[in-house]
Motif scaffolding. Sequence first.
Motif, mmCIF file in Angstrom:
data_model
loop_
_atom_site.group_PDB
_atom_site.id
_atom_site.type_symbol
_atom_site.label_atom_id
_atom_site.label_comp_id
_atom_site.label_asym_id
_atom_site.label_seq_id
_atom_site.Cartn_x
_atom_site.Cartn_y
_atom_site.Cartn_z
ATOM 1 N N LEU A 1 0.804 -1.113 -0.019
ATOM 2 C CA LEU A 1 -0.014 0.028 0.127
ATOM 3 C C LEU A 1 1.003 1.262 -0.033
ATOM 4 N N GLU A 2 2.063 1.322 0.737
ATOM 5 C CA GLU A 2 2.891 2.291 0.732
ATOM 6 C C GLU A 2 3.543 2.535 -0.596
ATOM 7 N N GLU A 3 3.790 1.301 -1.130
ATOM 8 C CA GLU A 3 4.429 1.433 -2.401
ATOM 9 C C GLU A 3 3.503 2.067 -3.633
ATOM 10 N N LEU A 4 2.335 1.803 -3.473
ATOM 11 C CA LEU A 4 1.110 2.272 -4.326
ATOM 12 C C LEU A 4 0.924 3.677 -4.206
ATOM 13 N N ARG A 5 0.889 4.254 -3.066
ATOM 14 C CA ARG A 5 0.923 5.586 -2.538
ATOM 15 C C ARG A 5 1.908 6.327 -3.473
ATOM 16 N N ASP A 6 3.162 5.792 -3.028
ATOM 17 C CA ASP A 6 4.330 6.530 -3.838
ATOM 18 C C ASP A 6 4.326 6.582 -5.162
ATOM 19 N N ARG A 7 3.571 5.511 -5.672
ATOM 20 C CA ARG A 7 3.504 5.523 -7.314
ATOM 21 C C ARG A 7 2.613 6.336 -7.752
ATOM 22 N N GLY A 8 1.582 6.868 -6.853
ATOM 23 C CA GLY A 8 0.749 7.844 -7.118
ATOM 24 C C GLY A 8 -0.903 7.578 -7.163
ATOM 25 N N ALA A 9 -0.930 5.883 -6.955
ATOM 26 C CA ALA A 9 -2.276 5.532 -6.958
ATOM 27 C C ALA A 9 -3.166 5.868 -5.728
ATOM 28 N N SER A 10 -4.336 5.961 -5.981
ATOM 29 C CA SER A 10 -5.450 6.259 -5.219
ATOM 30 C C SER A 10 -6.128 5.060 -4.443
ATOM 31 N N VAL A 11 -6.204 4.867 -3.252
ATOM 32 C CA VAL A 11 -6.555 3.565 -2.746
ATOM 33 C C VAL A 11 -7.872 3.959 -1.664
ATOM 34 N N LEU A 12 -8.857 3.283 -1.829
ATOM 35 C CA LEU A 12 -10.134 3.272 -0.839
ATOM 36 C C LEU A 12 -9.838 1.818 -0.211
ATOM 37 N N LEU A 13 -9.564 2.087 1.033
ATOM 38 C CA LEU A 13 -9.396 0.672 1.855
ATOM 39 C C LEU A 13 -10.433 0.314 3.053
ATOM 40 N N ASN A 14 -11.170 -0.711 2.924
ATOM 41 C CA ASN A 14 -11.966 -0.982 4.189
ATOM 42 C C ASN A 14 -11.194 -1.792 4.998
#
Lengths: 285, 286
Positions: free
Chosen positions: B180-193
């Motif tokens: 998840l941290e990598e994804l955010r660094d890559r610029g992805a947006s995440v909605l997490l339940n």
Amino acid sequence: MSAVLTIAGYGFREAVRRKVFAVVVLLTALFLALFWLANHFVFTRLSTISPPTDVNVDTRTFAGAFLLGLAMFATLFLGVVLAVFLTLGVVSGDAERGLLQPLVVRPVGRSTLLLSRFLGAAAVCIVYVLAVYGIAVAIIDVAGHWTPPSVLAPGVELAGGVVIVIALSILGSILLSSTANGIAVFMLFGAGLTAGLLGTIGHALNSHEIQHASKIAAWALPFEALYQDGLRLISSNAHGLTGFLLQLGPFGGAYVHGWGIRVWSAGYLVVAVALAVFAFSRRDL
Amino acid sequence: MPYPRPMPQALAVHALEKRYGPVQALKGVDLSVEESELVGLLGPNGAGKSTLVKIAVGLVRASRGRAEVVGARAGSRAALAELGYLAELFRFPGWYTADEVLALHQRLSHSDGGAAERKHLLERVALADARNRRVDGMSKGMQQRLGIAQALVGSPRVLVLDEPTSALDPAGRRIVRVLLEELRDRGASVLLNSHLLSEIELVCDRVAILRAGEVVAAGSPDELSQPRGVELETDEGVRTVEGAAREDAARLVAEAVAAGRRVYGVRVLTSTLEETYLEAVGDEVS
Ligand SMILES: Nc1ncnc2c1ncn2[C@@H]1O[C@H](COP(=O)(O)OP(=O)(O)OP(=O)(O)O)[C@@H](O)[C@H]1O
Ligand SMILES: [Mg+2]
């Protein structure tokens, strides 16, 4: 287009894994073996068969048409079994198991997804029905040297009937659970057969009410009417035979027939598929 | 002069309502996920978290309100093309291998990553060795990790993950956290339940707490775990000064002493996300 092939292939693989094909192929082989035996015995003892005296027909034509009529019923039945097992859980069943959701969220479109499953099942069933019907015709030709006056059209009508059942089964799979849908489609199929028999009885009793009910059922469940029309075609040019065969059965009489029911069936199919696409587009998963 | 086009939010829902027969699962929810933002959705069982994300990914139709993904109507092909989704309850066909599952989803999402992408994704969820293993032969946690890899096929801009760690062991959870941290660094947006507050606290930029179909608290984890006051124990008893912070403690003690009170103790109250959560949702379980 590639999405259609991917989804259809997915359904095909599922069917292979669920041993749908294995069961159907086994049943079909059994049926064809029995059918070949029946032909063998009937045609070697042709001289001992005597059609009713008021029917002006030779025994070979009588035996051939009668056997092919039986084969068509068996083909329709096996085709419907295949159709139902390929499609009974396409929506509710797969959604309950959680198989459908990962596919639906892909940018394929729900209508493409559903149409792909429909086309995949239809392709398999059309090939199957035409193959079994073709083999039955060939067996009669080889064993009894008889071919129906119209070879292709009855096969196409049978296949068309099965495709209508596929559309109904897919529509049902959106509204009902797998089990309920399977039961519902087989009940409809049974209702169609009963309606055909009812028509025969109606003619025998000369009851207009029963004939009327049978006609309404034939329009409401056109797969049955298509099959009846196919029966009519295999004996269409045997003078005097038509009336006899159609009144006796094997499973009813073609009281609704010809281009009317064919065009109606095509329209019925389009509406059933369109309804399924619409219902699926609004279905919560 | 052309107006600068505002960047569409990665995911946005407005006045979202959903009714299942007599059950009102969502009662007018507003929520957004900005570009490169990681938003956590918390709430007790039955709060409507899964209903919300299912509407966002087009599985469920909203009864009222609007849901958009990168400016496109939720459920439309344009929206789905930007999405990766891991369902709360899902299954892949048992007879597919891990590699085949990913290949199927590559075809459906028009990803041209090929074998290299599949290999990379399986490595990221620690399934490299299970590449040719059938789904039938995988444990629940392995299937969930495969589900996560599936959601990442095609490097979607927006990820919607419904309890991605519910079946995972601590090591598996860590893998997901790093991911998840990598994804955010890559610029992805995440909605997490998730029900794991610690996990949400560690990775999310923002948190929304849902209760009975309504957002009852929202903010960054820091905002939601802010100082809650100072507790003063004097000869008059225990008194809590709401809104006071650590810096106020000395002044409060001095004031109490000046007023002739005897001070036995002073405590700075900070609430954790867990406390905020429990306060927001009450003791409600379902
Ligand atoms: N398909 C459905 N039919 C009827 N009611 C439903 C359906 N799906 C959800 N609900 C109801 O909607 C409400 C919200 O459910 P939802 O699954 O969104 O909760 P959740 O917050 O994801 O809970 P959990 O933490 O248990 O996953 C619940 O009351 C649930 O019973
Ligand atoms: Mg849920």
